[in-house]
Write an enzyme that holds these catalytic residues in place. Structure first.
Site, mmCIF file in Angstrom:
data_model
loop_
_atom_site.group_PDB
_atom_site.id
_atom_site.type_symbol
_atom_site.label_atom_id
_atom_site.label_comp_id
_atom_site.label_asym_id
_atom_site.label_seq_id
_atom_site.Cartn_x
_atom_site.Cartn_y
_atom_site.Cartn_z
ATOM 1 N N TRP A 105 48.931 30.279 49.457
ATOM 2 C CA TRP A 105 48.944 31.712 49.738
ATOM 3 C C TRP A 105 49.078 31.968 51.249
ATOM 4 O O TRP A 105 48.371 31.363 52.049
ATOM 5 C CB TRP A 105 47.666 32.363 49.261
ATOM 6 C CG TRP A 105 47.364 32.423 47.798
ATOM 7 C CD1 TRP A 105 46.177 32.827 47.264
ATOM 8 C CD2 TRP A 105 48.201 32.118 46.665
ATOM 9 N NE1 TRP A 105 46.224 32.783 45.884
ATOM 10 C CE2 TRP A 105 47.461 32.355 45.493
ATOM 11 C CE3 TRP A 105 49.521 31.653 46.541
ATOM 12 C CZ2 TRP A 105 47.990 32.157 44.216
ATOM 13 C CZ3 TRP A 105 50.041 31.444 45.264
ATOM 14 C CH2 TRP A 105 49.290 31.700 44.134
ATOM 15 N N ASN A 221 53.431 36.341 43.650
ATOM 16 C CA ASN A 221 52.979 35.418 42.628
ATOM 17 C C ASN A 221 52.922 36.089 41.251
ATOM 18 O O ASN A 221 52.183 37.053 41.054
ATOM 19 C CB ASN A 221 51.585 34.890 42.996
ATOM 20 C CG ASN A 221 50.999 34.003 41.922
ATOM 21 O OD1 ASN A 221 51.627 33.044 41.483
ATOM 22 N ND2 ASN A 221 49.793 34.335 41.466
ATOM 23 N N GLU A 222 53.741 35.616 40.320
ATOM 24 C CA GLU A 222 53.763 36.057 38.925
ATOM 25 C C GLU A 222 53.933 37.572 38.749
ATOM 26 O O GLU A 222 53.084 38.252 38.149
ATOM 27 C CB GLU A 222 52.505 35.573 38.186
ATOM 28 C CG GLU A 222 52.409 34.044 38.136
ATOM 29 C CD GLU A 222 51.308 33.537 37.219
ATOM 30 O OE1 GLU A 222 50.375 34.317 36.918
ATOM 31 O OE2 GLU A 222 51.376 32.372 36.801
ATOM 32 N N TYR A 302 52.427 27.087 31.265
ATOM 33 C CA TYR A 302 51.037 27.075 30.817
ATOM 34 C C TYR A 302 50.973 27.167 29.293
ATOM 35 O O TYR A 302 50.650 28.214 28.732
ATOM 36 C CB TYR A 302 50.270 28.230 31.453
ATOM 37 C CG TYR A 302 49.992 28.033 32.918
ATOM 38 C CD1 TYR A 302 49.007 27.142 33.342
ATOM 39 C CD2 TYR A 302 50.727 28.723 33.879
ATOM 40 C CE1 TYR A 302 48.751 26.942 34.687
ATOM 41 C CE2 TYR A 302 50.478 28.538 35.235
ATOM 42 C CZ TYR A 302 49.484 27.650 35.626
ATOM 43 O OH TYR A 302 49.235 27.447 36.961
ATOM 44 N N GLU A 342 54.430 26.142 39.088
ATOM 45 C CA GLU A 342 53.053 25.965 38.610
ATOM 46 C C GLU A 342 53.118 25.350 37.218
ATOM 47 O O GLU A 342 53.895 25.799 36.377
ATOM 48 C CB GLU A 342 52.285 27.294 38.483
ATOM 49 C CG GLU A 342 51.832 27.925 39.761
ATOM 50 C CD GLU A 342 50.893 29.108 39.514
ATOM 51 O OE1 GLU A 342 50.208 29.124 38.457
ATOM 52 O OE2 GLU A 342 50.841 30.017 40.357
ATOM 53 N N TRP A 384 49.465 22.610 39.310
ATOM 54 C CA TRP A 384 48.384 23.565 39.587
ATOM 55 C C TRP A 384 47.090 22.939 39.070
ATOM 56 O O TRP A 384 46.956 22.717 37.896
ATOM 57 C CB TRP A 384 48.604 24.901 38.880
ATOM 58 C CG TRP A 384 47.510 25.866 39.249
ATOM 59 C CD1 TRP A 384 46.250 25.943 38.718
ATOM 60 C CD2 TRP A 384 47.563 26.872 40.263
ATOM 61 N NE1 TRP A 384 45.513 26.919 39.334
ATOM 62 C CE2 TRP A 384 46.292 27.508 40.297
ATOM 63 C CE3 TRP A 384 48.542 27.299 41.162
ATOM 64 C CZ2 TRP A 384 46.001 28.547 41.174
ATOM 65 C CZ3 TRP A 384 48.255 28.326 42.024
ATOM 66 C CH2 TRP A 384 47.000 28.944 42.030
#
Length: 441
Positions: A105, A221-222, A302, A342, A384
């Site tokens: 970040w 992010n996302e 994920y 990720e 991640w």
């Protein structure tokens, strides 16, 4: 959606080839890696900017496939003198594992250890911490993929921008999706981006936009915009912000930070997306990534978060299909590299088993290796997430200290070695890989 778990001190924001014979040999290897028998890096590290040629990354004209990792917490830890040694520890460990890029970040908005205290107001103490992270990464030849804002609440994110505008009486809406369309929040974000990109590092004297230690900028992010599932709102924001960054930084690559879901108009929304909801999040992998000012596509993986009612083997099958689909898109549709920035398996899943996690990791790494062997667009992957020792309070349910589990460590280092054998190591890797890869022969 990946849900990160709260811990006691903070809420954490989102997220083969030559086997070693015997555990005793591995123990010797770990000692050599972390016991100080390897070279210590001294002096200036010469880095070149990463470039793109079609579906491949290049460094000094050489094809570059990434074995990378996430340690989002670098800047936050660098603020505190007691925690700062973890920066060097994780970067040095990454270099010794043959890893090349760390995603972290470059934001913290309005929260504890905030970089941006309020719109346009920055904490120099925290900026100096980010300077330190970049300078340390340079020492070890590690490049940084730096994300500029969070879609989630952790570390401020788009919600904080909307809150600032609303409290000042200039916001169009209190919905956090107004971050994408409100002229005030857009201006706040542009000012933030310009301040970061043009920052002169107090340790190196180099402006961020002129520093090849930075691999690329990630817009957000996302990103999701649930209030506009058509995707038009998010698309307009991506176009504007990627164009803006390119106008002030012509050296660095830009990516969006997508999870990789296909939008409602895509033929893959049903055949490839994990479940029906994924098409209604206001994002679209192809449309968002096709913009000329976006240099490469980003995807997350994920399976146990997205497919809660399937078996582990079914999830592994989904992962293979997910990667094949996006790599095909990179080669045939986008004609750009695709990075799986990720991927992780939750320790809170009732079926969790470290051996299953290793199997999941191997599926990802093998797919990237096959892509690299065939010069395809699957350009890299990022675990991640990696932690140093003593960071239990900062862990989510995906974090690992990679050298604490021999099989995981071996899997990672073997991947570094086989990528290096395909296209040759980077100049900054050679000393590390010479020792590392001889242990895998």
């Amino acid at each position: 959606m990946v849900v990160k778990s709260p811990r006691s001190k903070m809420v954490i924001g989102n997220r083969l080839f030559y086997p070693i014979v015997g555990f005793a040999s591995f123990g010797v290897f770990i000692y050599m890696s972390f016991g100080g028998l390897w070279m210590n890096f001294h002096g200036e590290t010469k880095l070149s900017f990463v470039e793109r040629n079609g579906t491949q990354f290049l460094v000094d004209g050489q094809a570059f496939y990434v074995n990378g990792w996430n340690s989002y917490w670098l800047m936050d830890h660098a603020v505190d003198e007691k925690r700062r040694p973890r920066i060097r520890a994780i970067l040095q460990a990454g270099a010794k594992m043959g890893l090349t890029v760390c995603r972290a970040w470059a934001f913290n908005d309005g929260a504890y250890n905030a970089l941006q205290i309020s719109p346009g107001k920055f904490d120099e103490r925290v900026f100096t911490a980010l300077d330190h992270v970049i300078a340390e990464a340079r020492k070890y030849g590690i490049r940084l993929l730096l994300s500029l804002v969070n879609n989630l609440h952790a570390y401020g994110g788009k919600t904080q921008y909307v809150k600032w505008a609303w409290e000042e009486g200039v916001g169009l809406s209190s919905s956090n999706d107004s971050f994408f369309y409100d002229p005030t929040t857009r201006l706040y974000f542009k000012n933030y981006v310009k301040t970061v990109v043009t920052r002169k590092n107090m340790f190196t004297g180099i402006e961020y936009r002129d520093d090849p230690t930075i691999f690329a900028w990630e817009l957000i992010n996302e990103p999701r915009c649930l209030t506009d599932p058509s995707g038009d709102t998010l698309q307009d924001w991506i176009e504007e912000m990627s164009t803006f960054i390119k106008s002030i930084d012509r050296n660095h690559l830009v990516t969006v930070g997508l999870e990789g879901f296909y939008g409602p108009k895509s033929s893959k929304s049903v055949s490839v997306n994990p479940e029906f909801w994924a098409a209604d999040l206001g994002a679209d992998f192809i449309r968002n990534s096709k913009i000329p000012t976006v240099d490469f596509a980003s995807v997350h993986v994920y399976p146990d978060q997205w497919l809660r009612n399937q078996s582990f083997e079914e999830k592994v099958g989904f992962v293979r299909k997910w990667l094949v689909s996006h790599i095909h898109d990179g080669d045939k549709v986008l004609k750009k590299p695709v990075m799986f920035t990720e991927f992780g398996l939750s320790t809170e899943n009732k079926e969790f088993d470290p051996e299953k996690r290793d199997k999941f990791f191997k599926v990802i790494l093998d797919m990237i290796y096959k892509s690299a062997r065939r010069n395809l667009s699957g350009a890299g992957s990022f675990f991640w997430q990696f932690l140093a020792e003593g960071m239990e309070d900062y862990n989510d349910d995906f974090g690992i200290v990679p050298w604490e589990r021999p099989s995981t460590y071996q899997l990672i280092t073997e991947h570094s070695c086989r990528l290096a054998r395909l296209h040759g190591p980077l100049s900054t890797q050679k000393d590390y890989l010479k020792s590392l890869c001889s242990s895998h022969s």
